[in-house]
Scaffold this active site. Sequence first.
Site, short mmCIF file in Angstrom:
data_model
loop_
_atom_site.label_atom_id
_atom_site.label_comp_id
_atom_site.label_asym_id
_atom_site.label_seq_id
_atom_site.Cartn_x
_atom_site.Cartn_y
_atom_site.Cartn_z
N PRO A 2 -9.09 11.48 7.02
CA PRO A 2 -10.43 10.79 7.15
C PRO A 2 -10.67 10.61 8.64
O PRO A 2 -9.89 9.97 9.49
CB PRO A 2 -10.51 9.58 6.41
CG PRO A 2 -9.13 9.57 5.71
CD PRO A 2 -8.50 10.60 6.30
N GLU A 3 -11.78 10.97 9.36
CA GLU A 3 -12.13 10.60 10.44
C GLU A 3 -13.34 9.81 10.62
O GLU A 3 -13.75 9.37 9.59
CB GLU A 3 -12.52 12.13 11.23
CG GLU A 3 -11.30 13.02 11.40
CD GLU A 3 -11.46 13.61 12.81
OE1 GLU A 3 -11.96 13.20 14.07
OE2 GLU A 3 -10.85 14.84 13.01
N HIS A 89 -0.58 6.37 -7.05
CA HIS A 89 -1.11 6.19 -5.57
C HIS A 89 -2.34 5.05 -5.46
O HIS A 89 -2.76 5.05 -4.42
CB HIS A 89 -1.58 7.59 -4.71
CG HIS A 89 -0.49 8.45 -4.96
ND1 HIS A 89 0.74 8.36 -4.69
CD2 HIS A 89 -0.71 10.03 -5.40
CE1 HIS A 89 1.42 9.80 -5.03
NE2 HIS A 89 0.36 10.48 -5.48
N ARG A 107 -0.15 9.44 1.03
CA ARG A 107 0.84 9.77 1.96
C ARG A 107 1.32 8.17 2.52
O ARG A 107 2.16 8.06 3.02
CB ARG A 107 0.28 10.66 2.89
CG ARG A 107 0.23 12.01 2.31
CD ARG A 107 0.13 13.17 3.50
NE ARG A 107 1.12 13.06 4.34
CZ ARG A 107 0.90 13.99 5.41
NH1 ARG A 107 -0.37 14.54 5.78
NH2 ARG A 107 1.70 13.89 6.51
#
Length: 273
Positions: A2-3, A89, A107
């Site tokens: 994600p930016e 997750h 992650r």
Amino acid sequence: MPELPEVETTRAGIRPYIKGKTLTSFHVRQKLLRWPVELPNTIKGKSVDEVERRGKYILLRMASGCLIIHLGMSGSLRIVQGSAAVSQHDHLDLTFDGLSLRLNDPRRFGSVHFHKGIPETHWLLHKLGPEPLGEEFSEDYLFRQSRRKRVSVKSFLMDSSVVVGVGNIYATEALFSARIRPTVRAGNLSRKACGNLVSETKRILQAAIKLGGTTLRDYVGAGGKPGYFTQSLNAYGREGRPCRVCGDVLQRIILSQRSTVFCGTCQVRFGWS
Ligand SMILES: [Zn+2]
């Protein structure tokens, strides 16, 4: 990853569901994210006054402090019914009157902190440079900051103490549009080149946010990763393909351990006059 545009799109997507709502409970299923998640019980019963963004951090402002959420490499937030089945997750739920804000992060490079007081004083935020879309990020600012800097302009633009939230994709694209070669030393940029780079960075981020707003997936309910989108990119990921401006083959180099694509014809080696 994600930016800034994805984070901004996420912020805007979740805001209507949690602004003004009272946090009734939270459930941490996986404490070991980038930093251990330790939330005090005292935040229960408090309402979220505003949902803001600083760089790539989403801020949930409460009267007693602030929740600071970072999506890391692979995190996403969505709004689910309180009883919705938990997927792998799904590490954290913040529950507001039957709806939950759920963090999924395969992650686990994301993070969640509670900070008493204003977020600007938190150690993750207090050294951050200005927002790229704010007035402070200007030609004059970039010119002044870059003087005597020997680092490449691309690394300089990606330094969060210079300006926040410009990651590899948008730095690559902004340098392509501003026609500046990524390897140019920041200190060699002319004032005009700084101005061009600032305006292209703003334009590209704004376009991505606008696109995020129009392609925003449903934040409510199950299914899919919300809020991610692909913008039409001119340089990033296009190595070996023809430049859309001049037709020459785009080159790829590694700069500060990051993949960097540029056009050797359009993007000049020098900082212009
Ligand atoms: Zn070209």
